[in-house]
Write a protein that holds these residues in place. Sequence first.
Motif, PDB file in Angstrom:
ATOM      1  N   SER A  24       0.822  -1.212   0.000  1.00  0.00           N
ATOM      2  CA  SER A  24       0.000   0.000   0.000  1.00  0.00           C
ATOM      3  C   SER A  24       0.851   1.255   0.000  1.00  0.00           C
ATOM      4  N   VAL A  25       1.982   1.197   0.680  1.00  0.00           N
ATOM      5  CA  VAL A  25       2.866   2.361   0.744  1.00  0.00           C
ATOM      6  C   VAL A  25       3.633   2.535  -0.563  1.00  0.00           C
ATOM      7  N   THR A  26       4.235   1.470  -1.069  1.00  0.00           N
ATOM      8  CA  THR A  26       5.097   1.595  -2.254  1.00  0.00           C
ATOM      9  C   THR A  26       4.313   1.523  -3.560  1.00  0.00           C
ATOM     10  N   ARG A  27       3.152   0.907  -3.552  1.00  0.00           N
ATOM     11  CA  ARG A  27       2.309   0.752  -4.742  1.00  0.00           C
ATOM     12  C   ARG A  27       3.089   0.218  -5.943  1.00  0.00           C
ATOM     13  N   PRO A  28       3.750  -0.950  -5.799  1.00  0.00           N
ATOM     14  CA  PRO A  28       4.543  -1.463  -6.918  1.00  0.00           C
ATOM     15  C   PRO A  28       3.666  -1.804  -8.114  1.00  0.00           C
ATOM     16  N   GLY A  29       4.204  -1.577  -9.299  1.00  0.00           N
ATOM     17  CA  GLY A  29       3.483  -1.885 -10.529  1.00  0.00           C
ATOM     18  C   GLY A  29       3.531  -3.368 -10.836  1.00  0.00           C
ATOM     19  N   VAL A  72      14.195  -6.347   1.920  1.00  0.00           N
ATOM     20  CA  VAL A  72      13.419  -6.354   0.687  1.00  0.00           C
ATOM     21  C   VAL A  72      14.277  -5.823  -0.456  1.00  0.00           C
ATOM     22  N   PHE A  73      14.438  -6.635  -1.476  1.00  0.00           N
ATOM     23  CA  PHE A  73      15.201  -6.293  -2.671  1.00  0.00           C
ATOM     24  C   PHE A  73      14.237  -5.861  -3.778  1.00  0.00           C
ATOM     25  N   GLY A  74      14.655  -4.925  -4.618  1.00  0.00           N
ATOM     26  CA  GLY A  74      13.932  -4.617  -5.838  1.00  0.00           C
ATOM     27  C   GLY A  74      13.109  -3.348  -5.845  1.00  0.00           C
ATOM     28  N   HIS A  75      13.163  -2.552  -4.801  1.00  0.00           N
ATOM     29  CA  HIS A  75      12.395  -1.302  -4.823  1.00  0.00           C
ATOM     30  C   HIS A  75      12.992  -0.311  -5.820  1.00  0.00           C
ATOM     31  N   THR A  76      12.123   0.481  -6.408  1.00  0.00           N
ATOM     32  CA  THR A  76      12.550   1.529  -7.335  1.00  0.00           C
ATOM     33  C   THR A  76      12.796   2.829  -6.572  1.00  0.00           C
ATOM     34  N   LEU A  77      13.315   3.815  -7.280  1.00  0.00           N
ATOM     35  CA  LEU A  77      13.504   5.132  -6.670  1.00  0.00           C
ATOM     36  C   LEU A  77      12.168   5.728  -6.230  1.00  0.00           C
ATOM     37  N   ARG A  80      11.155   4.126  -2.977  1.00  0.00           N
ATOM     38  CA  ARG A  80      11.919   4.699  -1.863  1.00  0.00           C
ATOM     39  C   ARG A  80      11.391   6.082  -1.498  1.00  0.00           C
ATOM     40  N   PHE A  81      11.014   6.889  -2.483  1.00  0.00           N
ATOM     41  CA  PHE A  81      10.423   8.196  -2.209  1.00  0.00           C
ATOM     42  C   PHE A  81       9.149   8.028  -1.385  1.00  0.00           C
ATOM     43  N   ARG A  82       8.298   7.093  -1.777  1.00  0.00           N
ATOM     44  CA  ARG A  82       7.055   6.858  -1.035  1.00  0.00           C
ATOM     45  C   ARG A  82       7.346   6.366   0.379  1.00  0.00           C
ATOM     46  N   LEU A  83       8.364   5.523   0.532  1.00  0.00           N
ATOM     47  CA  LEU A  83       8.756   5.062   1.866  1.00  0.00           C
ATOM     48  C   LEU A  83       9.247   6.232   2.725  1.00  0.00           C
ATOM     49  N   ASP A  84      10.050   7.109   2.142  1.00  0.00           N
ATOM     50  CA  ASP A  84      10.527   8.289   2.874  1.00  0.00           C
ATOM     51  C   ASP A  84       9.349   9.136   3.357  1.00  0.00           C
ATOM     52  N   GLN A  85       8.349   9.334   2.503  1.00  0.00           N
ATOM     53  CA  GLN A  85       7.172  10.123   2.873  1.00  0.00           C
ATOM     54  C   GLN A  85       6.383   9.429   3.981  1.00  0.00           C
ATOM     55  N   PHE A  86       6.232   8.126   3.876  1.00  0.00           N
ATOM     56  CA  PHE A  86       5.490   7.356   4.871  1.00  0.00           C
ATOM     57  C   PHE A  86       6.168   7.424   6.235  1.00  0.00           C
ATOM     58  N   GLU A  87       7.478   7.297   6.272  1.00  0.00           N
ATOM     59  CA  GLU A  87       8.200   7.263   7.547  1.00  0.00           C
ATOM     60  C   GLU A  87       8.164   8.615   8.256  1.00  0.00           C
ATOM     61  N   SER A 160      -6.290   4.525   7.667  1.00  0.00           N
ATOM     62  CA  SER A 160      -5.125   5.395   7.543  1.00  0.00           C
ATOM     63  C   SER A 160      -5.107   6.102   6.196  1.00  0.00           C
ATOM     64  N   SER A 161      -4.820   7.381   6.209  1.00  0.00           N
ATOM     65  CA  SER A 161      -4.725   8.146   4.963  1.00  0.00           C
ATOM     66  C   SER A 161      -3.463   7.813   4.191  1.00  0.00           C
ATOM     67  N   ASP A 162      -2.543   7.055   4.800  1.00  0.00           N
ATOM     68  CA  ASP A 162      -1.305   6.667   4.113  1.00  0.00           C
ATOM     69  C   ASP A 162      -1.543   5.578   3.072  1.00  0.00           C
ATOM     70  N   PHE A 163      -2.695   4.913   3.140  1.00  0.00           N
ATOM     71  CA  PHE A 163      -2.935   3.758   2.294  1.00  0.00           C
ATOM     72  C   PHE A 163      -4.053   4.046   1.304  1.00  0.00           C
ATOM     73  N   GLU A 164      -3.910   3.443   0.130  1.00  0.00           N
ATOM     74  CA  GLU A 164      -4.982   3.520  -0.847  1.00  0.00           C
ATOM     75  C   GLU A 164      -6.053   2.530  -0.431  1.00  0.00           C
ATOM     76  N   ASN A 165      -7.274   2.958  -0.397  1.00  0.00           N
ATOM     77  CA  ASN A 165      -8.380   2.076  -0.043  1.00  0.00           C
ATOM     78  C   ASN A 165      -9.112   1.690  -1.323  1.00  0.00           C
TER      79      ASN A 165
END
Length: 167
Positions: A24-29, A72-77, A80-87, A160-165
């Motif tokens: 939900s945080v990273t929303r991987p494609g 966790v391996f394989g995250h994109t830039l 990581r931006f979304r993770l930074d915002q979430f944290e 939580s507003s951090d997650f897409e519902n």
Amino acid sequence: MTIASVPHPCFFYGSLMEPRVLSSVTRPGPEADIYTVRASIEGYIRRPYHGAPYPGMISSQDKMQAVEGLLVFGHTLMDRFRLDQFEGSEYTREVLSVKILDPVPGAYNVEDGHKPLSPGDLVQAYVYIFTGPFEHLDQSREWDFGAFQRDHLDVWMKTSSDFENDS
């Protein structure tokens, strides 16, 4: 590794160990190539955040103390931006040594193109360290991932507003 990949895997020790929260945080494609393995980091402790279902990880005086989590391996830039915002502002992303606890198969099993990764190997990983204020953490107890999953996950994912519902 693709040009859009981050140079280090990410180590998660709290709510982001739950696959639904992480996705939900990273929303991987659909093309995402993510791999997760158990790992630990020594010299740290994980404490619950007062009044919230997530923890903060801080340095321990006991350098043999370890926090277990997921590498966790394989995250994109963008991930990581979304993770930074979430944290948020109370966490700082650092590159630290993390110990792999399970075999790492496939394309992620080689560190810097030199040797296969094995349980016990140390790798450099992005880790979100809690930077305070420290009185926000309950220093009297360890954070409990099972309790998070059992008591908080479903409600948190819906509110939580951090997650897409999707509902």
